[in-house]
Write an enzyme that holds these catalytic residues in place. Structure first.
Site, PDB file in Angstrom:
ATOM      1  N   SER A 237       0.828  -1.197   0.000  1.00 32.43           N
ATOM      2  CA  SER A 237       0.000   0.000   0.000  1.00 32.43           C
ATOM      3  C   SER A 237       0.869   1.256   0.000  1.00 32.43           C
ATOM      4  O   SER A 237       1.716   1.390  -0.879  1.00 32.43           O
ATOM      5  CB  SER A 237      -0.961  -0.076   1.182  1.00 32.43           C
ATOM      6  OG  SER A 237      -2.148   0.568   0.855  1.00 32.43           O
ATOM      7  N   HIS A 382      -7.634  -5.917   0.242  1.00 28.34           N
ATOM      8  CA  HIS A 382      -6.381  -5.208   0.483  1.00 28.34           C
ATOM      9  C   HIS A 382      -5.635  -5.845   1.656  1.00 28.34           C
ATOM     10  O   HIS A 382      -5.927  -5.548   2.816  1.00 28.34           O
ATOM     11  CB  HIS A 382      -6.749  -3.757   0.807  1.00 28.34           C
ATOM     12  CG  HIS A 382      -5.622  -2.798   0.700  1.00 28.34           C
ATOM     13  ND1 HIS A 382      -4.950  -2.545  -0.479  1.00 28.34           N
ATOM     14  CD2 HIS A 382      -5.037  -1.992   1.633  1.00 28.34           C
ATOM     15  CE1 HIS A 382      -4.027  -1.640  -0.272  1.00 28.34           C
ATOM     16  NE2 HIS A 382      -4.053  -1.290   1.002  1.00 28.34           N
TER      17      HIS A 382
HETATM   18  C1  GCU Z   1      -5.387   4.798   1.665  1.00 26.58           C
HETATM   19  C2  GCU Z   1      -4.848   5.511   0.451  1.00 26.58           C
HETATM   20  C3  GCU Z   1      -4.065   4.558  -0.449  1.00 26.58           C
HETATM   21  C4  GCU Z   1      -3.013   3.838   0.357  1.00 26.58           C
HETATM   22  C5  GCU Z   1      -3.638   3.195   1.564  1.00 26.58           C
HETATM   23  C6  GCU Z   1      -2.629   2.567   2.535  1.00 26.58           C
HETATM   24  O1  GCU Z   1      -6.360   3.891   1.294  1.00 26.58           O
HETATM   25  O2  GCU Z   1      -5.933   6.076  -0.223  1.00 26.58           O
HETATM   26  O3  GCU Z   1      -3.430   5.279  -1.497  1.00 26.58           O
HETATM   27  O4  GCU Z   1      -2.353   2.914  -0.447  1.00 26.58           O
HETATM   28  O5  GCU Z   1      -4.325   4.166   2.319  1.00 26.58           O
HETATM   29  O6  GCU Z   1      -1.473   2.878   2.531  1.00 26.58           O
HETATM   30  O7  GCU Z   1      -3.077   1.769   3.353  1.00 26.58           O
END
Ligand code: GCU
Length: 403
Positions: A237, A382
């Site tokens: 992420s 995710h």
């Molecule tokens: C949020 C953000 C993402 C990121 C994520 C994370 O969802 O919008 O761009 O990747 O956080 O780092 O958990």
């Protein structure tokens, strides 16, 4: 000339909007890239554009000094833990330092051999990534990390990494930058007078975390037990965005594996349809240079995009791992970025990507099936887990000649 020294670059309002993605092989002025030598020049330009308009300019690599402590027999005897404190002798004494935790498989450490290493950026503290009393809980982790030891151990699956003959290394992002919109308490303020770009292009947190990964590479390359040309970098992420940036801008990194990195990572900002430039710079303005937010609503003026960052990895191997149900990270636009970057690998004499990407769980990974650029998807949302770690290591096995 320093490859990142900024030439005057146009204000965002003066960049031409364009319908197509910028072509990674088409310089701003001059002839199309046809040779590996032309690519070196274009690569410098892309790197500068990415810094200028997206991530900000990071400082030069500083001198580091390291202090190391070894503990054998951690993780039920599976690993030797090597903790290294990476300090910066040219910064004031109160500047942050990085605590790098390296786990080497016991059989490698005991035989004085060396192993490839997976270097991951963590968000919860080194003590959260691995459940073992020997891991230091740093002051930064007490302040910004997880409450309990081992809460992210199913996420990083370090025992699995070790059992596959790899070392694992990690640092906590808060050591360098605590992910704080007001920039307080990180390393960035210490470099305010040394940044090479004009106002508005100062490095954001992603560039700072990437810089921290590169300092870990400085230290890892000095360590016995580490194959210095087989360091693979990863993160999930926001940490995947930083891992891609670190790997793209540091040719010492042997393999790059951003995981579910989304916008600002492998997913194109153009026509993203999920997280737009406005969304990401609105919620996380501190991740990027201030210039990036100006592309909100006019993303067609961007002279670079995720495919240009991916292309900087070439000719080294790149695997993008994605969850098929992780819509926000946008695996489809990440695959489009890889496809748009692929001609650069081909120009440099590598097989780009296999025709039938993405690969899925159970698909064979071999030289024939993966090429140098790969996208792998599992049916998840995710998350990071053993299924993804295995895919990254399967890909690394192919490229590090272990398959
Ligand atoms: C949020 C953000 C993402 C990121 C994520 C994370 O969802 O919008 O761009 O990747 O956080 O780092 O958990």
């Amino acid at each position: 000339m320093d490859e990142d020294a900024p030439r005057a670059l146009p204000a965002v309002s003066r960049l031409e909007p364009r319908d197509e993605l910028p072509d990674p092989l088409e310089p701003l002025d001059g002839d199309r890239v046809r040779t590996a030598e032309d690519w070196r020049e274009r690569r410098r330009e892309l790197r500068r554009l990415l810094r200028h308009y997206v991530y900000g300019y990071a400082p030069e690599a500083p001198d580091i000094e390291t202090e190391t402590e070894r503990t054998a027999g951690v993780l039920d005897g599976a690993a030797t833990l090597v903790e290294t404190e990476i300090g910066f002798p040219d910064l004031p004494a109160d500047a942050p330092s990085i605590t790098l935790a390296l786990y080497l498989p016991t059989e490698v450490a005991d035989a004085d051999e060396s192993a490839p290493v997976l270097l991951g950026l963590n968000w919860g503290g080194n003590h959260a990534a691995v459940a073992d009393e020997a891991v230091t809980i740093t002051d930064r982790a007490r302040e910004y990390g997880a409450d309990e030891r081992g809460v992210a151990s199913d996420y990083w699956c370090v025992d699995r990494v070790l059992s596959r003959g790899y070392g694992f290394a990690t640092y906590h992002l808060a050591d360098v930058d605590p992910d704080n919109p007001d920039r307080a308490d990180g390393i960035r303020p210490y470099f305010d007078d040394e940044l090479p770009g004009p106002p508005g292009t100062e490095w954001g947190s992603l560039a700072a975390w990437a810089w921290g990964l590169q300092r870990c590479v400085d230290a890892l390359r000095e360590r016995d037990g580490v194959r210095s040309d087989e360091i693979a970098v990863t993160g999930h992420s926001r940490c995947g965005k930083a891992a891609l940036l670190a790997g793209a801008t540091d040719e010492r990194i042997g393999l790059v594996a951003p995981h579910q990195s989304g916008t600002g990572g492998t997913a194109l900002s153009r026509d993203n349809g999920q997280e737009s430039v406005g969304d990401i710079t609105g919620t996380f303005p501190h991740w990027f240079a201030d210039t990036f937010s100006a592309f909100h609503g006019q993303v067609d003026r961007l002279p670079v995009d995720a495919h240009c960052l991916a292309a900087l990895v070439a000719p080294r191997p790149l695997i993008d791992t994605e969850g098929a149900r992780d819509y926000w990270a946008n695996p489809g636009r990440a695959l489009d970025a890889l496809r748009a970057a692929e001609p650069v690998w081909e120009l440099l004499g590598e097989d780009g990507a296999a025709d039938d990407l993405p690969l899925h769980e159970g698909d064979e990974m071999s030289e024939e099936t993966v090429g140098a650029v790969c996208q792998f998807r599992r049916e998840t949302e995710h998350t990071l887990d053993a299924g993804y770690v295995d895919a990254i290591l399967d890909f690394a096995d192919v490229h590090f000649d272990r398959a």
